[in-house]
Design an enzyme around this catalytic site. Structure first.
Site: not given
Length: 295
Positions: A18, A50, A52, A110, A129, A162, A169, A180
């Protein structure tokens, strides 16, 4: 064009990396040095973040477009719903398609300025999302990924809820999820188990941070909310004033974490590079990862 899923279905472990879009000309030189150094190792794909609120949108598009047209790499562009109308999101996806980017990581994002602030959707935008995943699917033949959190999203009330939202999604049309930051492999494996127990068979990919400096450990833990395990603190604390010793110990820890994940059947390790190549290259060599050759 080649999809991320195609690059992962090799029957052997792969790695990916990344990057984030450069802020200026000097950053761009550093980024492209890292891209070229890692290109020879043939990662399965490379993702570009990308900013915020979309403030790095043009740089993300330009960077992913250059990767698509000037390298042998398979790019995946991040896309967030923050401060974007549906029309703007459609335009961004059109730009991605036009520059040869077929893979998108769809993230709600965020709140700009304060990641802990109230999330307010654009009046003509999207709230969740999963809606962004559906939009990406509607607009073209994209391969779509989403984000997952081993500890639950900060706005989730518990892991059960969660997990439910993550599966929504995935079921909305995502092909995989990238977890993450975490420091203990068991935390990722528990996430994978939760998804499997709910009957979802989509691929879960661990996000891996090479531990090279104390500052990196402290700052990323603060930003991500990932707890630093006691055993990790005990391992690294003796090197608080010894940068070389810290790097050596940190890289040993991450190498063992990655080996544990590979032993548990994980077939792709996604490395956060901070636009550098040395640590990732070292880990790939240590782990003996076989680059993806299909596609």
């Amino acid at each position: 064009m080649t999809s991320v899923v195609q690059r992962l279905e090799t029957g052997q472990p792969t790695f990916s990396v990344e990057f984030f879009p450069p802020r200026d000309a000097e950053d761009e030189q550093i980024l492209w040095r890292a891209i070229r150094n890692l290109e020879v190792l043939d990662p399965a794909y490379v993702s570009v973040t990308y900013g915020a609120g979309g403030h790095n949108r043009d740089r993300t598009i330009r960077t992913t477009g250059r990767i698509a047209s000037e390298t042998t790499l398979v790019p995946m562009a991040h896309l967030t719903a923050v401060d974007h109308s549906v029309t703007e999101l459609r335009n961004v996806l059109g730009w991605y398609a036009a520059v040869g980017v077929q893979n998108v990581l769809a993230i709600r994002g965020d709140p700009p300025g304060d990641v802990d602030g109230e999330w307010i959707p654009h009046p003509e935008g999207l709230r969740y999302a999963e809606e962004l995943v559906e939009l990406v699917r509607e607009l073209g033949d994209f391969c779509v990924g989403v984000a997952a959190s081993p500890y639950g999203h900060p706005r989730s009330t518990d892991l059960e809820s969660d997990t439910k939202y993550l599966i929504r999604k995935l079921n909305a049309g995502a092909d995989f999820a990238i977890a993450q930051l975490f420091f203990a492999p068991e935390d990722f494996l528990r996430l994978r188990d939760r998804i499997a127990a709910a009957g979802c068979e989509k691929r879960m990919i661990p996000g891996i941070l090479p531990l090279t400096t104390k500052k990196t450990l402290t700052k990323t833990a603060e930003l991500s909310g990932a707890p630093i395990p006691d055993w990790l603190a005990r391992t690294l604390d003796p090197y608080a004033d010894d940068p070389k010793g810290f790097r050596a110990a940190g890289m040993d820890v991450i190498t063992e974490n990655c080996r544990r994940l590979l032993d548990e059947g994980v077939d792709n390790l996604h490395f956060y590079t901070f636009n550098r190549s040395k640590a990732t290259s070292e880990l790939v060599e240590r782990l003996g990862l076989v680059p993806a050759r299909t596609g």
